[in-house]
Write a protein that holds these residues in place. Structure first.
Motif, PDB file in Angstrom:
ATOM      1  N   ARG A   1      33.826  48.638  31.588  1.00  0.00           N
ATOM      2  CA  ARG A   1      34.577  48.190  32.774  1.00  0.00           C
ATOM      3  C   ARG A   1      34.139  46.811  33.255  1.00  0.00           C
ATOM      4  O   ARG A   1      34.968  46.002  33.706  1.00  0.00           O
ATOM      5  CB  ARG A   1      34.404  49.227  33.903  1.00  0.00           C
ATOM      6  CG  ARG A   1      35.064  48.821  35.219  1.00  0.00           C
ATOM      7  CD  ARG A   1      36.569  48.691  35.049  1.00  0.00           C
ATOM      8  NE  ARG A   1      37.186  48.011  36.174  1.00  0.00           N
ATOM      9  CZ  ARG A   1      37.359  46.711  36.258  1.00  0.00           C
ATOM     10  NH1 ARG A   1      36.962  45.896  35.258  1.00  0.00           N
ATOM     11  NH2 ARG A   1      37.938  46.172  37.304  1.00  0.00           N
ATOM     12  N   ALA A   2      32.862  46.464  33.162  1.00  0.00           N
ATOM     13  CA  ALA A   2      32.387  45.164  33.659  1.00  0.00           C
ATOM     14  C   ALA A   2      33.004  44.013  32.888  1.00  0.00           C
ATOM     15  O   ALA A   2      33.139  42.895  33.431  1.00  0.00           O
ATOM     16  CB  ALA A   2      30.861  45.100  33.565  1.00  0.00           C
ATOM     17  N   ALA A   3      33.412  44.239  31.640  1.00  0.00           N
ATOM     18  CA  ALA A   3      33.988  43.166  30.829  1.00  0.00           C
ATOM     19  C   ALA A   3      35.505  43.152  30.880  1.00  0.00           C
ATOM     20  O   ALA A   3      36.124  42.223  30.339  1.00  0.00           O
ATOM     21  CB  ALA A   3      33.524  43.301  29.375  1.00  0.00           C
ATOM     22  N   ILE A   4      36.129  44.121  31.501  1.00  0.00           N
ATOM     23  CA  ILE A   4      37.594  44.202  31.550  1.00  0.00           C
ATOM     24  C   ILE A   4      38.086  43.486  32.803  1.00  0.00           C
ATOM     25  O   ILE A   4      37.878  43.946  33.928  1.00  0.00           O
ATOM     26  CB  ILE A   4      38.055  45.675  31.570  1.00  0.00           C
ATOM     27  CG1 ILE A   4      37.632  46.358  30.265  1.00  0.00           C
ATOM     28  CG2 ILE A   4      39.566  45.764  31.741  1.00  0.00           C
ATOM     29  CD1 ILE A   4      37.949  47.836  30.219  1.00  0.00           C
ATOM     30  N   SER A   5      38.721  42.347  32.584  1.00  0.00           N
ATOM     31  CA  SER A   5      39.238  41.555  33.702  1.00  0.00           C
ATOM     32  C   SER A   5      40.727  41.277  33.573  1.00  0.00           C
ATOM     33  O   SER A   5      41.340  40.771  34.517  1.00  0.00           O
ATOM     34  CB  SER A   5      38.480  40.220  33.793  1.00  0.00           C
ATOM     35  OG  SER A   5      38.622  39.484  32.572  1.00  0.00           O
ATOM     36  N   ARG A   6      41.327  41.610  32.427  1.00  0.00           N
ATOM     37  CA  ARG A   6      42.746  41.331  32.199  1.00  0.00           C
ATOM     38  C   ARG A   6      43.410  42.578  31.610  1.00  0.00           C
ATOM     39  O   ARG A   6      42.740  43.422  30.999  1.00  0.00           O
ATOM     40  CB  ARG A   6      42.908  40.150  31.235  1.00  0.00           C
ATOM     41  CG  ARG A   6      42.264  38.843  31.708  1.00  0.00           C
ATOM     42  CD  ARG A   6      42.281  37.794  30.615  1.00  0.00           C
ATOM     43  NE  ARG A   6      41.519  38.225  29.441  1.00  0.00           N
ATOM     44  CZ  ARG A   6      41.521  37.594  28.272  1.00  0.00           C
ATOM     45  NH1 ARG A   6      42.264  36.509  28.127  1.00  0.00           N
ATOM     46  NH2 ARG A   6      40.807  38.035  27.271  1.00  0.00           N
ATOM     47  N   PRO A   7      44.720  42.730  31.773  1.00  0.00           N
ATOM     48  CA  PRO A   7      45.404  43.905  31.200  1.00  0.00           C
ATOM     49  C   PRO A   7      45.221  44.027  29.700  1.00  0.00           C
ATOM     50  O   PRO A   7      45.084  45.137  29.178  1.00  0.00           O
ATOM     51  CB  PRO A   7      46.875  43.653  31.578  1.00  0.00           C
ATOM     52  CG  PRO A   7      46.839  42.747  32.747  1.00  0.00           C
ATOM     53  CD  PRO A   7      45.633  41.880  32.564  1.00  0.00           C
ATOM     54  N   GLN A   8      45.191  42.891  28.984  1.00  0.00           N
ATOM     55  CA  GLN A   8      45.026  42.968  27.530  1.00  0.00           C
ATOM     56  C   GLN A   8      43.642  43.486  27.142  1.00  0.00           C
ATOM     57  O   GLN A   8      43.467  44.071  26.074  1.00  0.00           O
ATOM     58  CB  GLN A   8      45.299  41.614  26.871  1.00  0.00           C
ATOM     59  CG  GLN A   8      44.560  40.442  27.459  1.00  0.00           C
ATOM     60  CD  GLN A   8      45.395  39.711  28.493  1.00  0.00           C
ATOM     61  OE1 GLN A   8      46.119  40.330  29.280  1.00  0.00           O
ATOM     62  NE2 GLN A   8      45.298  38.382  28.490  1.00  0.00           N
ATOM     63  N   ASP A   9      42.634  43.267  28.000  1.00  0.00           N
ATOM     64  CA  ASP A   9      41.315  43.845  27.736  1.00  0.00           C
ATOM     65  C   ASP A   9      41.388  45.370  27.730  1.00  0.00           C
ATOM     66  O   ASP A   9      40.797  46.034  26.870  1.00  0.00           O
ATOM     67  CB  ASP A   9      40.309  43.377  28.792  1.00  0.00           C
ATOM     68  CG  ASP A   9      40.060  41.874  28.745  1.00  0.00           C
ATOM     69  OD1 ASP A   9      40.295  41.276  27.674  1.00  0.00           O
ATOM     70  OD2 ASP A   9      39.630  41.311  29.760  1.00  0.00           O
TER      71      ASP A   9
END
Length: 271
Positions: A12-20
């Protein structure tokens, strides 16, 4: 999508965009089908190990995601590249051993709610459709690790159908354990007349070849391996061995009778 939730919480800490979030879902589908991630980038790094987790730096390149996978049976190694083109993600996957290539294009908005990236229970939608797209567009064309077990040699299938103790060199073949010998028709039946002529070896009853142990009415069989009281101890005859009896095996069994042709008037006390 069981198993994706802890993975999403870990990443979760690395997910900042919908494509992530979409890449995270695609990654888990590959894991479900027997692949493990080796690392990010085109070239292998030091001390790489197969893992169900996403590697460090998997989201570093904002233009293209590059991940490498290997099947659990080590038969296939995949190179995954995901490129964003406007609102769609193009997945290009190549099997490095066979050079086969598979492509899938996913509209990010069809599977991700961009306003709920912080909530796993609301971020994904149409998950069954996503699974189907990955399975039919990537797994099926490249072949999953589970297909190796399905390609069973035809000869092994035929051998599996034979009984365990089947021995084609034994004459006659041993009767499988737990089965009964074929029942013999009664010699008194009017339909049994002439049956022996059809089978001279005695498959129906006595046959044309005399067998003192099978002549006359059917009798219970004797297992020589269990021993013969007064003659053979138990185990003297190996199970399944061809056994020629050397004397009477019990009272009441049919066989030659020394008095079957007595002299005329043998019971006349005055002779």
């Amino acid at each position: 999508m069981a198993g994706l939730e802890p993975l999403y919480a870990w990443a979760r800490a690395a997910i900042s965009r919908p494509q992530d979030a979409l890449i995270c879902g695609v990654h888990w589908e590959l894991v479900r089908h027997g692949y493990r991630c080796l690392g990010a980038g085109d070239q292998p790094g030091p001390d790489e190990r197969k893992s169900e987790l996403l590697p460090t730096g998997w989201e570093a390149n904002k233009e293209v995601y590059t991940l490498r996978y290997k099947s659990t049976d080590d038969a296939r190694e995949l190179l995954l590249k995901a490129i964003m083109v406007e609102d769609s993600m193009i997945l290009n996957v190549m099997d490095r051993s066979s050079q086969k290539v598979a492509d899938v294009t996913l509209a990010v908005a069809d599977y991700i709610n961009p306003e709920h990236l912080d909530d796993f229970h609301m971020v994904y939608k149409n998950t069954e459709e996503l699974r189907t797209r990955i399975a039919s567009g990537i797994i099926a064309p490249l072949g999953g690790p589970t297909e190796k077990a399905k390609k069973e040699p035809e000869a092994e299938k035929k051998d599996a159908d034979l009984p365990r103790d089947y021995d084609p060199l034994r004459v006659p073949p041993r009767q499988p354990a737990g089965t009964r010998a074929p029942s013999w028709p009664s010699p008194l039946s009017p339909f049994a007349v002439g049956g022996e002529d059809l089978d001279p070896f005695g498959g129906r009853s006595g046959g044309m070849i005399v067998d003192p142990l099978r002549s006359g009415f059917p009798q219970p069989g004797i297992d020589p391996s269990s021993g013969i009281p007064g003659r053979l101890p138990p185990g003297a005859v190996p199970p399944g061995a061809r056994f020629d009896p050397f004397g009477p095996l019990g009272a009441g069994r049919p066989g030659p009778d020394p008095d079957h042709l007595p002299p005329p008037g043998y019971d006349d006390m005055f002779m």
